[in-house]
Design an enzyme around this catalytic site. Structure first.
Site, PDB file in Angstrom:
ATOM      1  CB  THR A 168       6.342  12.810  12.482  1.00 33.85           C
ATOM      2  OG1 THR A 168       5.614  11.628  12.386  1.00 33.85           O
ATOM      3  CG2 THR A 168       6.633  13.063  13.769  1.00 33.85           C
ATOM      4  CG  ASN A 247      -4.786   9.448  11.140  1.00 28.43           C
ATOM      5  OD1 ASN A 247      -5.108  10.450  11.399  1.00 28.43           O
ATOM      6  ND2 ASN A 247      -4.330   8.366  12.222  1.00 28.43           N
ATOM      7  CD  GLN A 275      -3.652   8.837   6.021  1.00 23.29           C
ATOM      8  OE1 GLN A 275      -4.043   8.289   5.146  1.00 23.29           O
ATOM      9  NE2 GLN A 275      -3.059   8.383   6.955  1.00 23.29           N
ATOM     10  CB  SER A 295       3.701  11.635   4.956  1.00 22.99           C
ATOM     11  OG  SER A 295       4.608  10.324   4.986  1.00 22.99           O
ATOM     12  CB  CYS A 421     -10.975  -6.644  24.410  1.00 22.69           C
ATOM     13  SG  CYS A 421      -9.449  -7.038  24.611  1.00 22.69           S
TER      14      CYS A 421
HETATM   15  N1  PLP Z   1      -0.311  12.487  10.300  1.00 21.10           N
HETATM   16  C1  PLP Z   1      -1.246  11.783   9.738  1.00 21.10           C
HETATM   17  C2  PLP Z   1      -2.764  12.203   9.480  1.00 21.10           C
HETATM   18  C3  PLP Z   1      -0.782  10.506   9.436  1.00 21.10           C
HETATM   19  O1  PLP Z   1      -1.581   9.521   9.117  1.00 21.10           O
HETATM   20  C4  PLP Z   1       0.585  10.155   9.677  1.00 21.10           C
HETATM   21  C5  PLP Z   1       0.999   8.820   9.561  1.00 21.10           C
HETATM   22  O2  PLP Z   1       0.280   7.821   9.742  1.00 21.10           O
HETATM   23  C6  PLP Z   1       1.305  11.088   9.932  1.00 21.10           C
HETATM   24  C7  PLP Z   1       0.989  12.541  10.146  1.00 21.10           C
HETATM   25  C8  PLP Z   1       2.988  10.828  10.292  1.00 21.10           C
HETATM   26  O3  PLP Z   1       3.685  10.594   9.103  1.00 21.10           O
HETATM   27  P1  PLP Z   1       4.807   9.975   9.103  1.00 21.10           P
HETATM   28  O4  PLP Z   1       4.730   8.450   9.172  1.00 21.10           O
HETATM   29  O5  PLP Z   1       5.527  10.131   7.754  1.00 21.10           O
HETATM   30  O6  PLP Z   1       5.829  10.483  10.028  1.00 21.10           O
END
Ligand code: PLP
Length: 479
Positions: A168, A247, A275, A295, A421
């Site tokens: 993030t 993701n 991902q 990540s 739902c």
């Molecule tokens: N971007 C994508 C496509 C992700 O799947 C994720 C995590 O689920 C993130 C960003 C965020 O990564 P982090 O959990 O290391 O902050």
């Protein structure tokens, strides 16, 4: 309510410019107590039944309705009181635990644990990489080697890697870093409606402070159309941010085509590859990518560490100012243990990518074929052809995905759902909405596979999914 929650509420109200009233407090107190008692969060109808407050009333009081309430009293959003229908119970005589949620996170692999153990037991340089002591020099060398390792995986230069506190943060650094570099002129940013929240919420924030944002719609398989990117690029476009692979639905975007368009237009191309890294080949230099995020916890490394490739031609303003670590782009004493662990994980997943991706693709295709045989009218969300090898998102007709998810959970199978739902649900996946999945017709489940997934695991799931599905259809029809 404990003091932590009280402070959280005060802070959330302040940051949303809301003056708390008795009505707010009544709702928050009820939600908090409901969660403590039931271990799941309340839905709109619970508020209506018990407090006489309607959904419209709640949405007037809280900026994001139910979602805000959960956020403010620290209820995990995924614990909403789904499903609307009961959870189907079935008997299994061969119980086993099958983790099929690798897109959410991965376990830490043994080789990486070894590096972590070694580091934290003080066997490697424990010093501050910025200090000129011998332990400091050793630590500096560890961080330096990690830069080299990760750079090698991407075929870029070690100085083009910036380690961050998570994926993030890497996405925020890339997007806000470019945006701040264009301050005070600001400018225009292009992204797509299936991006991760760490991209979408970042651009939404930038929009709120005066940047211009174009959010492209994807097609029914989840692809961003390169021509659409080209059509939206303007004189003042400062960034195009399109993810490598989604993701939830695993769709892989046409990066070479988008990269070429950006390069020709002289606009930096940012790619969230969180991902995709280690699952598909990624060479930023060949793909025309200026910024690319990774990540640790998606590649069998630790949580709380990420990295950003920043092309040496690309100028970013840092989010953190201070000691100028990481080439001045990420101040703060380096998290040496996590950095070297992540670099090890990256090196291993890259080295094993081809055979492991082929193995997972084969398992995934077997899984889909078998489910097709037992439940012929499932749908596949996203592209089958251009898709991450370890991901499949399936729409099950006429059932609530929350019920199926919890039914699977009870027999030891751990997956994710993209929709729940309808009534009260605020977390229906924006990705499924973007590709036009009718959540009233299909309950979507994401299965994601990884290193420990075996055919025996899948056979266990394949044995019980039809049983759960037919039980749900019979006893609790309707999504
Ligand atoms: N971007 C994508 C496509 C992700 O799947 C994720 C995590 O689920 C993130 C960003 C965020 O990564 P982090 O959990 O290391 O902050």
């Amino acid at each position: 309510m404990n003091n932590y929650i009280k402070t959280l509420i005060t802070r959330m109200a302040m940051s949303n410019n809301i003056v708390l009233t008795e009505e707010h407090n009544k709702i928050l107190d009820y939600a908090y107590r409901y969660y403590q008692k039931n271990k799941v969060g309340p839905l709109y109808y619970n508020f209506k039944k018990n407090l006489g407050i309607t959904k419209t009333g709640i949405n007037k009081l809280f900026p994001h309705g139910l979602y805000s309430i959960y956020n403010w009293v620290d209820i995990p959003i995924h614990s909403a009181n789904f499903p609307c229908k009961a959870i189907p119970e079935i008997k299994v005589n061969d119980y086993r635990q099958v983790y099929l949620d690798y897109n959410a996170t991965t376990f830490i692999r043994d080789e990486v644990k070894k590096v972590l153990n070694n580091y934290y037991s003080g066997n490697m340089g424990f010093g501050n990489p910025g200090s000129s002591t011998e332990p400091g020099r050793q630590a500096w060398e560890l961080v330096n080697a990690a830069h080299e390792q990760l750079a090698q995986c991407l075929q870029v230069e070690p100085g083009e890697i910036v380690f961050t506190g998570c994926g993030t943060e890497a996405n925020n650094l890339a997007i806000k870093g470019i945006a701040l570099n264009h301050y005070p002129d600001k400018g225009h940013i292009i992204t797509a409606n299936t991006e991760h929240s760490s991209v979408l919420r970042t651009v939404q924030y930038l929009e709120s402070v005066g940047y211009e944002i174009s959010i492209l719609n994807v097609d029914r398989e989840g692809f961003v159309e390169p021509d659409d990117v080209a059509r939206h690029i303007k004189k003042n476009t400062i960034l195009v941010s399109i993810m490598a692979a989604n993701n939830e639905i695993g769709t892989i975007n046409p990066l070479p085509e988008i990269g070429k368009i950006c390069k020709n237009a002289g606009v930096p191309f940012m790619v969230d590859a969180i991902q995709a890294f280690g699952r598909i080949p990624l060479n930023p230099k060949k793909l025309g990518i200026s910024l690319l995020s990774i990540s640790g916890h998606k590649i069998y490394g630790p949580k709380g560490v990420g990295a950003l490739f920043v092309d040496k031609e690309c100028v970013l303003v840092p989010l953190l100012h201070g000691g100028r670590q990481e080439g001045g782009l990420r101040s703060g004493t380096e998290n040496v243990g996590h950095i070297i662990a992540m670099a090890t994980a990256a090196k291993l997943i890259t080295a094993e990518m081809n055979p492991e991706s082929a193995r997972l693709r084969e398992l995934r295709d077997y899984f889909v074929d078998q489910i097709h045989c037992s439940i012929p009218d499932i749908i596949i969300n996203g592209s089958l052809q251009h898709r991450l090898p370890h991901n499949i998102s399936i729409g099950f007709p006429g059932i609530d995905s929350g019920s199926l998810l919890l039914g699977l959970n009870k027999i030891g199978v751990y997956v994710s759902s993209g929709s729940a739902c309808s009534e009260g649900s605020q977390d229906t996946s924006h990705v499924l909405r973007a590709i036009g999945v009718d959540k009233l017709k299909y309950g979507a489940i994401r299965f994601s596979f990884g290193q420990q997934t075996t055919k025996d695991d899948l056979d266990y799931v394949l044995k019980y999914i039809p049983v759960l599905f037919h039980k749900l259809k019979k006893n609790y029809p309707g999504v």
